[in-house]
Design a protein around this motif. Sequence first.
Motif, PDB file in Angstrom:
ATOM      1  N   GLN A 163       0.629  -0.928   0.079  1.00 12.96           N
ATOM      2  CA  GLN A 163      -0.205   0.213   0.011  1.00 12.96           C
ATOM      3  C   GLN A 163       0.969   1.220  -0.230  1.00 12.96           C
ATOM      4  OE1 GLN A 163      -3.006   0.173   2.888  1.00 12.96           O
ATOM      5  NE2 GLN A 163      -4.739   1.833   2.413  1.00 12.96           N
ATOM      6  N   ILE A 164       0.452   1.711  -1.026  1.00 11.42           N
ATOM      7  CA  ILE A 164       1.421   3.110  -0.806  1.00 11.42           C
ATOM      8  C   ILE A 164       1.291   4.112   0.015  1.00 11.42           C
ATOM      9  CG2 ILE A 164       1.607   3.346  -3.236  1.00 11.42           C
ATOM     10  CD1 ILE A 164       0.120   5.757  -3.589  1.00 11.42           C
ATOM     11  N   ASP A 165       0.377   3.996   0.704  1.00 12.35           N
ATOM     12  CA  ASP A 165       0.074   5.158   1.746  1.00 12.35           C
ATOM     13  C   ASP A 165      -0.508   4.938   2.732  1.00 12.35           C
ATOM     14  OD1 ASP A 165      -1.276   7.626   3.065  1.00 12.35           O
ATOM     15  OD2 ASP A 165      -1.078   8.636   1.132  1.00 12.35           O
ATOM     16  N   LYS A 166      -0.584   4.469   3.922  1.00 14.78           N
ATOM     17  CA  LYS A 166      -1.752   4.564   5.110  1.00 14.78           C
ATOM     18  C   LYS A 166      -3.644   4.832   4.799  1.00 14.78           C
ATOM     19  CE  LYS A 166      -0.697   3.959   9.221  1.00 14.78           C
ATOM     20  NZ  LYS A 166       1.114   5.017   9.679  1.00 14.78           N
ATOM     21  N   ARG A 167      -3.260   5.565   3.889  1.00 23.67           N
ATOM     22  CA  ARG A 167      -4.897   6.286   3.857  1.00 23.67           C
ATOM     23  C   ARG A 167      -5.163   6.220   3.000  1.00 23.67           C
ATOM     24  NH1 ARG A 167      -2.094  11.930   5.747  1.00 23.67           N
ATOM     25  NH2 ARG A 167      -0.604  11.067   4.446  1.00 23.67           N
ATOM     26  N   SER A 215     -19.180  12.754   5.329  1.00 27.56           N
ATOM     27  CA  SER A 215     -18.519  11.878   4.969  1.00 27.56           C
ATOM     28  C   SER A 215     -16.901  12.325   5.935  1.00 27.56           C
ATOM     29  CB  SER A 215     -18.461  12.892   2.967  1.00 27.56           C
ATOM     30  OG  SER A 215     -19.974  11.774   2.823  1.00 27.56           O
ATOM     31  N   TYR A 216     -16.616  13.467   5.490  1.00 26.64           N
ATOM     32  CA  TYR A 216     -15.435  13.607   6.248  1.00 26.64           C
ATOM     33  C   TYR A 216     -14.804  13.023   8.404  1.00 26.64           C
ATOM     34  CZ  TYR A 216     -16.206  15.744   1.328  1.00 26.64           C
ATOM     35  OH  TYR A 216     -15.945  15.951   0.586  1.00 26.64           O
ATOM     36  N   ALA A 217     -13.519  13.566   8.463  1.00 27.40           N
ATOM     37  CA  ALA A 217     -12.433  13.146  10.063  1.00 27.40           C
ATOM     38  C   ALA A 217     -14.256  11.586  10.088  1.00 27.40           C
ATOM     39  CB  ALA A 217     -13.590  14.051  10.820  1.00 27.40           C
ATOM     40  N   ASP A 218     -14.012  11.195   9.185  1.00 27.49           N
ATOM     41  CA  ASP A 218     -14.790   9.138  10.390  1.00 27.49           C
ATOM     42  C   ASP A 218     -13.751   9.210  11.020  1.00 27.49           C
ATOM     43  OD1 ASP A 218     -14.202   9.752   7.213  1.00 27.49           O
ATOM     44  OD2 ASP A 218     -13.399   7.211   7.431  1.00 27.49           O
ATOM     45  N   SER A 219     -12.521   9.344  11.179  1.00 21.05           N
ATOM     46  CA  SER A 219     -11.927   8.972  12.219  1.00 21.05           C
ATOM     47  C   SER A 219     -12.104   9.196  13.338  1.00 21.05           C
ATOM     48  CB  SER A 219     -10.359   8.518  11.809  1.00 21.05           C
ATOM     49  OG  SER A 219      -9.789   9.990  11.265  1.00 21.05           O
ATOM     50  N   LEU A 236     -14.781  10.610  14.559  1.00 22.87           N
ATOM     51  CA  LEU A 236     -15.754   9.855  15.542  1.00 22.87           C
ATOM     52  C   LEU A 236     -15.845   8.727  16.450  1.00 22.87           C
ATOM     53  CD1 LEU A 236     -18.947  11.195  15.944  1.00 22.87           C
ATOM     54  CD2 LEU A 236     -19.173   9.535  13.952  1.00 22.87           C
ATOM     55  N   ILE A 237     -14.804   7.637  15.440  1.00 21.39           N
ATOM     56  CA  ILE A 237     -14.027   6.752  16.683  1.00 21.39           C
ATOM     57  C   ILE A 237     -12.885   6.741  17.406  1.00 21.39           C
ATOM     58  CG2 ILE A 237     -12.443   4.275  15.893  1.00 21.39           C
ATOM     59  CD1 ILE A 237     -15.293   3.798  14.614  1.00 21.39           C
ATOM     60  N   ASP A 238     -12.567   7.809  17.194  1.00 19.76           N
ATOM     61  CA  ASP A 238     -11.897   7.784  18.575  1.00 19.76           C
ATOM     62  C   ASP A 238     -12.792   9.115  19.453  1.00 19.76           C
ATOM     63  OD1 ASP A 238      -9.283   7.803  17.059  1.00 19.76           O
ATOM     64  OD2 ASP A 238      -8.518  10.000  16.647  1.00 19.76           O
ATOM     65  N   LEU A 239     -13.406   9.610  19.795  1.00 16.66           N
ATOM     66  CA  LEU A 239     -14.460  10.261  20.773  1.00 16.66           C
ATOM     67  C   LEU A 239     -15.210   8.876  21.168  1.00 16.66           C
ATOM     68  CD1 LEU A 239     -15.408  12.894  21.060  1.00 16.66           C
ATOM     69  CD2 LEU A 239     -16.566  12.871  19.633  1.00 16.66           C
ATOM     70  N   PHE A 240     -15.844   8.076  20.838  1.00 16.88           N
ATOM     71  CA  PHE A 240     -16.487   7.001  21.221  1.00 16.88           C
ATOM     72  C   PHE A 240     -15.862   5.989  21.996  1.00 16.88           C
ATOM     73  CE2 PHE A 240     -19.899   6.695  17.478  1.00 16.88           C
ATOM     74  CZ  PHE A 240     -21.044   7.622  18.460  1.00 16.88           C
ATOM     75  N   SER A 241     -14.511   5.590  21.168  1.00 18.59           N
ATOM     76  CA  SER A 241     -13.297   5.153  22.391  1.00 18.59           C
ATOM     77  C   SER A 241     -13.104   5.371  23.585  1.00 18.59           C
ATOM     78  CB  SER A 241     -12.237   4.507  21.146  1.00 18.59           C
ATOM     79  OG  SER A 241     -12.133   4.299  19.658  1.00 18.59           O
ATOM     80  N   SER A 242     -12.565   6.560  23.338  1.00 12.90           N
ATOM     81  CA  SER A 242     -12.960   7.458  24.705  1.00 12.90           C
ATOM     82  C   SER A 242     -14.238   7.526  25.195  1.00 12.90           C
ATOM     83  CB  SER A 242     -12.580   8.598  24.390  1.00 12.90           C
ATOM     84  OG  SER A 242     -13.472   9.497  24.757  1.00 12.90           O
ATOM     85  N   ARG A 243     -14.946   6.950  25.385  1.00 14.61           N
ATOM     86  CA  ARG A 243     -15.865   6.814  26.557  1.00 14.61           C
ATOM     87  C   ARG A 243     -16.181   5.231  27.158  1.00 14.61           C
ATOM     88  NH1 ARG A 243     -19.152  12.021  26.257  1.00 14.61           N
ATOM     89  NH2 ARG A 243     -17.279  13.256  25.921  1.00 14.61           N
ATOM     90  N   THR A 244     -15.757   4.324  26.418  1.00 15.05           N
ATOM     91  CA  THR A 244     -15.749   2.975  26.359  1.00 15.05           C
ATOM     92  C   THR A 244     -14.524   2.476  26.704  1.00 15.05           C
ATOM     93  OG1 THR A 244     -17.065   0.608  25.568  1.00 15.05           O
ATOM     94  CG2 THR A 244     -16.742   2.806  24.126  1.00 15.05           C
ATOM     95  N   ARG A 245     -14.456   1.259  27.322  1.00 11.57           N
ATOM     96  CA  ARG A 245     -13.346  -0.091  27.012  1.00 11.57           C
ATOM     97  C   ARG A 245     -13.382  -0.911  25.637  1.00 11.57           C
ATOM     98  NH1 ARG A 245     -12.113  -2.498  31.411  1.00 11.57           N
ATOM     99  NH2 ARG A 245     -12.857  -2.406  32.622  1.00 11.57           N
ATOM    100  N   LEU A 246     -14.481  -0.809  25.188  1.00 17.69           N
ATOM    101  CA  LEU A 246     -15.275  -2.742  24.592  1.00 17.69           C
ATOM    102  C   LEU A 246     -14.829  -1.140  22.723  1.00 17.69           C
ATOM    103  CD1 LEU A 246     -18.889  -2.108  24.926  1.00 17.69           C
ATOM    104  CD2 LEU A 246     -17.279  -3.684  25.603  1.00 17.69           C
ATOM    105  N   LEU A 247     -14.278  -2.423  22.362  1.00 14.96           N
ATOM    106  CA  LEU A 247     -13.702  -2.041  20.960  1.00 14.96           C
ATOM    107  C   LEU A 247     -14.645  -1.499  19.978  1.00 14.96           C
ATOM    108  CD1 LEU A 247     -11.751  -2.535  18.744  1.00 14.96           C
ATOM    109  CD2 LEU A 247     -12.192  -4.372  17.854  1.00 14.96           C
ATOM    110  N   TYR A 268     -19.563  -1.521  16.080  1.00 13.56           N
ATOM    111  CA  TYR A 268     -19.500  -1.155  14.508  1.00 13.56           C
ATOM    112  C   TYR A 268     -20.535   0.082  14.331  1.00 13.56           C
ATOM    113  CZ  TYR A 268     -18.213  -6.305  14.800  1.00 13.56           C
ATOM    114  OH  TYR A 268     -17.561  -6.975  14.973  1.00 13.56           O
ATOM    115  N   LEU A 269     -19.302   1.046  13.603  1.00  9.64           N
ATOM    116  CA  LEU A 269     -20.125   2.331  13.130  1.00  9.64           C
ATOM    117  C   LEU A 269     -20.168   2.241  11.100  1.00  9.64           C
ATOM    118  CD1 LEU A 269     -20.987   5.448  14.511  1.00  9.64           C
ATOM    119  CD2 LEU A 269     -18.462   5.734  14.104  1.00  9.64           C
ATOM    120  N   ALA A 270     -21.366   2.343  11.479  1.00  6.40           N
ATOM    121  CA  ALA A 270     -21.390   2.216   9.473  1.00  6.40           C
ATOM    122  C   ALA A 270     -20.585   3.145   9.355  1.00  6.40           C
ATOM    123  CB  ALA A 270     -22.933   2.438   9.272  1.00  6.40           C
TER     124      ALA A 270
END
Lengths: 273, 192
Positions: free
Chosen positions: A260-264, B43-47, B49-60, B76-78
Amino acid sequence: MNAVKEEEIGVLLNDMLECYGYDFTDYSLASMQRRINRLFSMDRFPSFAEFRYRVRNDPAYIQHFVEEITVNVTEMFRDPSFYLALRKQVLPMLATYPFIRIWHAGCSTGEEVYSMAILLQEANLLHKSVIYATDINTAVLEKARKGIFPIANMQQYSQNYIASGGQHDFSAYYSAKYDYAKFNESLCRKVIFAPHNLVTDGSFNEFQLIICRNVLIYFNKDLQDKVLKLFSESLEQLGYLGLGSKETLKFTAEVHKFRQIDKREKIWRKVSI
Amino acid sequence: MMNPLSLVVIGGSAGSLEVLLQMLPGLDVPLAVAIIIVLHRKSYADSVLIDLFSSRTRLLVKEVEEKDLLQPGTIYLAPPDYHLLLESNGSLSLDYSEKINFSRPSIDVTFSSAARLYGPRLLAILLSGANADGVLGLHHVHKMGGMVAVQDPNSAEVRYMPQQAVEQGGVDKILQVKEIAPFINKFAAVTR
């Protein structure tokens, strides 16, 4: 909610294969079931038996069937960062070749093909490139060839274009007429639109770049592996493969051949044969 | 064939993010069910939300990649801009077809898909929101014997979505925000 049941989907897909040679049996079932049920209610069949009868006995209906059960939603410069990565990391490498061959598999109505052509034009590479744009569905290829898209989408496409690193006036690439934008014919002078079925058709050339975005998501694991093998065999050494934003080579049989050329970004380079 | 795993699907639109952030710390760890969250979002900045949720629970917490296999104790987040469907083998599929209710992901699509496969082993929860996406899906969940819950429209930041569900009928439980996590924990305990 599901007028056509899971077993009946299997029956229909077998009919399609047996009567017409269209093999949808390795498509993801959940999506297929949704599409077929949508078609069933759209065309107002009173029963599954009548639906099946039509499929088996009316070849003219099959064109429509294939058009409707395959997903043909797309946009220009979809996921702009993908196109930015193509501009910055892939095109400079392709520029070193005397002649550039690109395969856009599953191109649908062509929005991403025109995006690619714009990228090549801006990198001054279009004159020495050829893009093979293929799809299973001949009706969408006809639309792609025309290069006429709803004008209402142009604002979004223009934003995508800018986010992809575009620095020109996007509206210079098309002429607006009533509700439509027709893209300049010079953009597709190097594009060959042709039908190709990823499930049943083989490799037809060697490429330096293969783009296939949001097609593999509709295939099951076995078919994904088969198609990725086809791509791998159709790529030159050090050629590139670009997939959709949620697709991956991870966990596939071909992964060891690629880096993969770039992780993102979902762009891989073929590093071994 | 019913999947042996039990599943919780949560749908939300405007005003639901804050509810989820309040709910997450209350979930049991480990948890015997998988949770799928379908949110209407940009559409943008999906990660983020994952970080935000992860900070509130120890579940994956993870954003769905196509063919992911549902595992208990995982949220699982759509992903934005794809419909999320469930397969009978326990894996997840993404679909980039037309928007439904002006939405992609559409809550109806995921709720209906889950209802078909999980039947009575499904809990569907609809939160705050400004359109009716999810209401038809809840109807399918109810019809297939699943448990249907909605956020109390009176406490929702935007009441339209849960209110529509209540008016349609078939809602088993109306929840205050602080009751959502205990309700999921209990569902996980009794259906395991």
